[in-house]
Scaffold this motif. Structure first.
Motif, PDB file in Angstrom:
ATOM      1  N   PHE A 259      20.161 -13.538  68.541  1.00 15.43           N
ATOM      2  CA  PHE A 259      20.031 -14.606  66.882  1.00 15.43           C
ATOM      3  C   PHE A 259      21.235 -15.381  66.584  1.00 15.43           C
ATOM      4  CE2 PHE A 259      16.617 -11.671  66.038  1.00 15.43           C
ATOM      5  CZ  PHE A 259      15.910 -12.075  65.077  1.00 15.43           C
TER       6      PHE A 259
ATOM      7  N   LEU B 229      11.603 -14.608  69.462  1.00 18.40           N
ATOM      8  CA  LEU B 229      12.383 -14.347  68.453  1.00 18.40           C
ATOM      9  C   LEU B 229      11.822 -12.420  67.620  1.00 18.40           C
ATOM     10  CD1 LEU B 229      13.798 -17.393  66.882  1.00 18.40           C
ATOM     11  CD2 LEU B 229      15.170 -16.145  68.326  1.00 18.40           C
TER      12      LEU B 229
ATOM     13  N   TYR C 236      18.195 -16.660  57.678  1.00 18.04           N
ATOM     14  CA  TYR C 236      17.761 -17.714  58.593  1.00 18.04           C
ATOM     15  C   TYR C 236      16.505 -18.470  59.684  1.00 18.04           C
ATOM     16  CZ  TYR C 236      17.228 -18.177  63.790  1.00 18.04           C
ATOM     17  OH  TYR C 236      17.608 -18.638  65.334  1.00 18.04           O
TER      18      TYR C 236
ATOM     19  N   LEU D  79      18.594 -12.072  58.423  1.00 18.30           N
ATOM     20  CA  LEU D  79      17.729 -12.763  58.502  1.00 18.30           C
ATOM     21  C   LEU D  79      16.778 -13.313  57.629  1.00 18.30           C
ATOM     22  CD1 LEU D  79      17.359  -9.054  60.906  1.00 18.30           C
ATOM     23  CD2 LEU D  79      17.111 -11.500  61.754  1.00 18.30           C
TER      24      LEU D  79
ATOM     25  N   THR E  46      20.334  -8.458  68.326  1.00 19.42           N
ATOM     26  CA  THR E  46      21.228  -8.976  68.006  1.00 19.42           C
ATOM     27  C   THR E  46      21.790 -10.341  68.184  1.00 19.42           C
ATOM     28  OG1 THR E  46      21.598  -7.119  65.720  1.00 19.42           O
ATOM     29  CG2 THR E  46      22.456  -9.591  65.453  1.00 19.42           C
TER      30      THR E  46
END
Length: 487
Positions: free
Chosen positions: A355, A367, A298, A295, A352
């Motif tokens: 994503f 998000l 990302y 994460l 999840t």
């Protein structure tokens, strides 16, 4: 002696509550420290004028010290007592933090992080042990929700604190921030933790230590190198990992016939609640904590945020984790672990998926909402596992059970991160455009979803109903230990 709560009373005994909050204060320093330092690796490399591969040893040395310290906790507690060992470990961590703050170059920082790791490695399993022993089988779910709070919040709040420090202060404040927690923790421990009996001399399983400690170090060191070019094919990955597997296997063969005389009594894994919960804790490292590796990257690499911005964007996940514990603590001791675990892993898996399918135009608000939901699943997934693992265990069996569950969770997190790092690296190595990098992240997130989905299935191994009535005194497993010693 405090009276036992009436049947159906889920309020914690005041003495137990004091133990819980005392160890939480000290434990928070360790849990936040690891993630705070993780976000500062690049800054440290720049400030200390060394390569990224060199400064990475700031994290690696800490991790390897954990592998040495954790197996010793059970023996050390039996020799010194829980209160003395807790205060000693907290003092070591405090000294390591101050020394890290005063480091003058990369070499000194790496050495002092090893000192920190020795203290932190003792504190983490000991935190669970002392709380569960104080509770004596009462309200295990509520206790797991409480002591698990910093475990869930550490990976989420830590990067925010680290980002704020690096944005506004000198890097040394990443370590100075531990000092108040440690000092207050020592004061509280001296006042509220139960007094220990006189220290006693007990033989140390030297052979077991020489097998297990380097075995864990080899596994953790190998897995920590997977994110580098070459992945699992690197010599510094497969060679130490293979040696670690051989040594840990050797320890198991050595420890089984020795039972309580071994460094860690692994026969406790015959106790079904412990092995089922520990197996799921290992697997949770793939889906839950492996995704925590993805994460921040990302937001940094695909969304173009800086360290502080990426950390702030993870706050909704921390809020979700906090809310889940506040809600679960009210009723977790009244229901079985199966449905809570299953629902938690399912929520984490579903949250999840966005994503894995998000595009460049996906709303940040969307998000953020997904992260809030994912935090609800992440924050509640481990609570029933922690509570169930210790159900029915005797007072003297708790230290070894804490070590076993902690090691499997640590190895699961390391292995899960290594797998997802390999998947991500395989896609980004040859990426030419931002779209190519996005595809690599998509694949890695789908892997995280898959592992979390497997945890959903394995949750059916847990009992559907609570094992004991609230307020009932559990049969000390010596169901697990004494009966085993008779065999």
């Amino acid at each position: 002696m405090a009276e036992k709560p009436e049947r159906g009373d889920d309020h914690l005994d005041p003495a137990v509550r004091r133990v819980v909050w005392t160890v939480l204060v000290g434990g928070m320093a360790v849990l936040f420290d690891t993630t705070i330092v993780a976000v500062g690796i690049r800054t440290l490399a720049t400030e200390l004028d060394v390569s990224l591969s060199t400064i990475q040893w700031v994290s690696t040395s800490y991790l390897l010290a954990l592998g040495v310290a954790v197996p010793l906790v059970g023996w050390a507690q039996r020799v010194l007592g829980g209160r003395r060992l807790w205060m000693l470990a907290l003092a070591v961590f405090l000294a390591g933090s101050i020394l890290c703050s005063l480091s003058w170059d990369a070499g000194s920082l790496i050495a002092f992080r090893t000192v920190q790791g020795l203290g932190g490695g003792m504190l983490m399993p000991l935190m669970t042990t002392m709380v569960m022993q104080a509770a004596r089988g009462q309200n295990l779910g509520k206790l797991a929700a409480t002591i698990g709070l910093p475990i869930a919040l550490g990976p989420i709040v830590g990067p925010v604190i680290g980002g704020l420090i690096l944005h506004n202060l000198h890097w040394s404040w990443m370590f100075w921030v531990n000092v108040p927690f440690c000092v207050v923790g020592l004061v509280l421990a001296g006042r509220f933790l139960p007094r220990d009996a006189a220290p006693r001399m007990l033989p140390l399983d030297v052979v077991g230590l020489l097998l297990l400690a380097p075995g864990l170090v080899g596994l953790l060191f190998g897995l920590s190198n997977v994110s580098k070019d070459g992945g699992f094919g690197r010599t510094d990955v497969w060679l130490p990992a293979a040696a670690g597997v051989v040594l840990v296997s050797g320890f198991c063969l050595w420890a089984l016939p020795r039972g309580r005389r071994a460094l860690v009594d692994i026969r406790l894994l015959r106790h079904k609640p412990l092995w089922t919960s520990s197996a799921l804790m290992f697997l949770s490292g793939f889906g839950l904590f492996g995704a925590m590796f993805l994460l921040p990257l990302y937001f940094l690499e695909l969304r173009g945020h800086d360290v502080l911005g990426a950390a702030l964007l993870l706050i909704p996940q921390g809020v979700g984790a906090l809310l889940s514990r506040l809600v679960l603590s009210r009723f977790i001791d009244r229901v079985g672990p199966r449905w809570i675990s299953l629902a938690s892993f399912l929520v984490a898996a579903l949250a999840t998926v966005p994503f894995a399918v998000a595009g460049a135009q996906t709303s940040q608000w969307w998000l953020g909402g997904v992260l809030l939901v994912r935090g609800l699943g992440l924050g509640s997934a481990l609570i029933p596992l922690m509570a169930h693992a210790f159900s029915g265990l005797a007072h003297d069996d708790v230290p070894d059970a804490s070590i076993v569950s902690r090691l499997l969770q640590q190895l699961g997190g390391s292995f899960g991160t290594a797998v997802l790092a390999t998947v991500l690296a395989s896609g980004t190595t040859h990426a030419v455009t931002l779209a190519d990098g996005a595809v690599a992240f998509d694949h890695a997130f789908w892997w995280a979803v898959g592992f979390t989905g497997l945890a959903v299935v394995l949750s059916f191994l847990l009992p559907a109903h609570r094992a004991q009535e609230p307020g009932a005194t559990p049969e000390p497993p010596r169901t697990a230990a004494r009966s085993l010693s008779r065999r």
